[in-house]
Design a protein around this motif. Structure first.
Motif, short mmCIF file in Angstrom:
data_model
loop_
_atom_site.label_atom_id
_atom_site.label_comp_id
_atom_site.label_asym_id
_atom_site.label_seq_id
_atom_site.Cartn_x
_atom_site.Cartn_y
_atom_site.Cartn_z
N GLY A 160 6.11 -3.23 5.89
CA GLY A 160 5.99 -4.52 6.56
C GLY A 160 7.35 -5.11 6.82
N SER A 161 7.38 -6.42 7.07
CA SER A 161 8.65 -7.05 7.38
C SER A 161 8.61 -8.54 7.08
N ASP A 162 9.77 -9.10 6.87
CA ASP A 162 9.97 -10.55 6.72
C ASP A 162 11.46 -10.81 6.90
N ASP A 163 11.82 -11.98 7.42
CA ASP A 163 13.24 -12.24 7.66
C ASP A 163 14.05 -12.27 6.37
N SER A 164 13.38 -12.53 5.23
CA SER A 164 14.08 -12.51 3.94
C SER A 164 13.95 -11.17 3.23
N GLY A 165 13.09 -10.29 3.75
CA GLY A 165 12.84 -9.01 3.11
C GLY A 165 11.63 -9.05 2.19
N LEU A 166 10.98 -7.92 2.01
CA LEU A 166 9.84 -7.83 1.12
C LEU A 166 10.31 -7.67 -0.32
N SER A 167 9.53 -8.23 -1.26
CA SER A 167 9.95 -8.24 -2.65
C SER A 167 8.98 -7.55 -3.60
N PHE A 168 7.68 -7.80 -3.43
CA PHE A 168 6.71 -7.37 -4.44
C PHE A 168 5.38 -7.11 -3.75
N ALA A 169 4.62 -6.11 -4.26
CA ALA A 169 3.33 -5.79 -3.67
C ALA A 169 2.29 -5.52 -4.74
N ASP A 170 1.11 -6.16 -4.59
CA ASP A 170 -0.08 -5.81 -5.36
C ASP A 170 -0.95 -4.94 -4.45
N VAL A 171 -1.45 -3.84 -4.97
CA VAL A 171 -2.24 -2.92 -4.14
C VAL A 171 -3.57 -2.62 -4.83
N ASP A 172 -4.67 -2.77 -4.09
CA ASP A 172 -6.00 -2.42 -4.56
C ASP A 172 -6.53 -1.25 -3.75
N LEU A 173 -7.15 -0.29 -4.42
CA LEU A 173 -7.87 0.80 -3.76
C LEU A 173 -9.36 0.58 -4.00
N LYS A 174 -10.15 0.54 -2.93
CA LYS A 174 -11.57 0.26 -3.05
C LYS A 174 -12.37 1.38 -2.41
N GLY A 175 -13.36 1.91 -3.18
CA GLY A 175 -14.13 3.04 -2.70
C GLY A 175 -15.62 2.83 -2.78
N PRO A 176 -16.39 3.86 -2.41
CA PRO A 176 -17.85 3.77 -2.44
C PRO A 176 -18.39 3.47 -3.83
N HIS A 177 -19.49 2.75 -3.88
CA HIS A 177 -20.23 2.47 -5.13
C HIS A 177 -19.34 1.85 -6.20
N GLY A 178 -18.50 0.91 -5.82
CA GLY A 178 -17.71 0.17 -6.80
C GLY A 178 -16.44 0.83 -7.25
N GLY A 179 -16.03 1.90 -6.59
CA GLY A 179 -14.76 2.53 -6.97
C GLY A 179 -13.61 1.55 -6.82
N PHE A 180 -12.74 1.44 -7.84
CA PHE A 180 -11.68 0.43 -7.80
C PHE A 180 -10.50 0.84 -8.68
N TYR A 181 -9.31 0.77 -8.10
CA TYR A 181 -8.06 0.93 -8.84
C TYR A 181 -7.09 -0.14 -8.37
N THR A 182 -6.22 -0.61 -9.26
CA THR A 182 -5.24 -1.62 -8.87
C THR A 182 -3.94 -1.42 -9.64
N THR A 183 -2.83 -1.67 -8.98
CA THR A 183 -1.53 -1.69 -9.64
C THR A 183 -0.55 -2.42 -8.73
N ASP A 184 0.70 -2.59 -9.17
CA ASP A 184 1.68 -3.33 -8.39
C ASP A 184 3.07 -2.79 -8.64
N ALA A 185 4.02 -3.21 -7.80
CA ALA A 185 5.38 -2.72 -7.92
C ALA A 185 6.34 -3.59 -7.13
N PHE A 186 7.60 -3.63 -7.56
CA PHE A 186 8.64 -4.26 -6.76
C PHE A 186 8.98 -3.34 -5.59
N ALA A 220 -16.84 8.76 -10.74
CA ALA A 220 -18.18 9.33 -10.73
C ALA A 220 -18.39 9.99 -9.37
N ASN A 221 -19.34 10.91 -9.29
CA ASN A 221 -19.59 11.62 -8.03
C ASN A 221 -19.79 10.66 -6.86
#
Length: 277
Positions: A85-111, A139-140
């Motif tokens: 992505g972009s911003d005039d001040s620069g990107l600093s930090f990101a939270d990321v979620d992965l969402k899948g079928p039947h409630g599949g979910f993972y989350t983490t973050d990073a600078f 799960a399957n």
């Protein structure tokens, strides 16, 4: 389904915020600095409103360098997710979620490692965790297409939430076997090629036959590096394969499965047959 725990602090899912100490302190410092500037300079509301503000933008997310994520039953699978992505001040930090079928979910973050790129790493698995009452992450029913949501902070404190910033396929690993017989065989005689297609069962931690799938029988002549498809055979109810072909020349026989929406591809190692005149 158990969740992969965020590496930095706990997520507040309702407000789309991360409460990591470093992030909270950074935001507090930015707000405090803005307040001091406004009071000290005696800036008017009109002056502030006339100042152009650049909002951060998320342009996309790439998972596993654009490749499917394929998971078996015994090993952790580690893969990167890069949000750009972009911003005039620069990107600093990101939270990321992965969402899948039947409630599949993972989350983490990073600078973010650059002003326009933030890469975080996920670990997924479908094997028992020793000593755990809830021993499996996948799960399957979770196999299929997953989406990526990203909440990105800029250096100046602005944030943007980008649902569906990217997508990828999370698939069950597959395996193939092959046997061509008899060997050696007389030229012009028929040989029988058998095999079995199995895939990871994330519910039982075992591999099981994959029924009703089209699998290609391929041949590579001795001295060549190229396989050619000779026939296509459907697997049985237990995943087995069987067909007969004419023996023409020395070479290698194998089965090849291209994969499906929930299952990764597989190729058997070539089985050499000596053809004698």
């Amino acid at each position: 389904m158990s969740r992969y725990v965020a590496l930095m602090g706990d997520r507040q899912t309702g407000g789309r915020e991360s409460s990591s100490p470093a992030r909270t302190a950074r935001r507090g410092a930015v707000v405090g600095a803005v307040a001091v500037v406004l009071v000290g300079a005696g800036a008017s509301a009109d002056a502030v409103s006339d100042t152009p503000v650049s909002e951060p933008v998320v342009s996309g997310a790439v998972v596993n360098s654009g490749h499917d994520v394929i998971v078996g039953i015994t090993r952790n699978v580690v893969f990167p997710v890069t949000v750009t992505g972009s911003d005039d001040s620069g990107l600093s930090f990101a939270d990321v979620d992965l969402k899948g079928p039947h409630g599949g979910f993972y989350t983490t973050d990073a600078f973010c490692e650059t002003a326009t790129s933030c890469t975080t790493t996920f670990t997924v698995n479908a094997h028992p965790a020793p000593g755990s009452d809830d021993p499996v992450d996948l799960a399957n029913a979770n196999a299929g297409t997953w989406s990526v949501d990203a909440l990105v902070d800029a250096v100046d404190g602005d944030s943007v939430f980008a649902p569906g910033a990217g997508s990828f396929s999370l698939k069950r690993a597959a395996q193939l076997t092959v046997n061509a017989a008899p060997e050696p065989v007389a030229k012009g005689a028929r040989i029988t090629v058998t095999g079995k297609l199995v895939r990871a069962n994330w519910d039982t931690y075992r591999y099981a036959g994959y029924a009703g799938r089209a699998v290609k029988l391929q041949f590579r002549p001795k001295g060549s590096s190229t396989y050619t498809t000779v026939a296509t055979v459907n697997t049985s109810s237990t995943g087995t394969l069987r067909t007969t072909v004419k023996a023409v020349k020395d070479g290698y026989w194998r089965w090849s499965f291209p994969g499906s929406t929930t299952t990764g591809p597989a190729k058997a190692a070539g089985d050499y047959v000596d053809v004698r005149s």
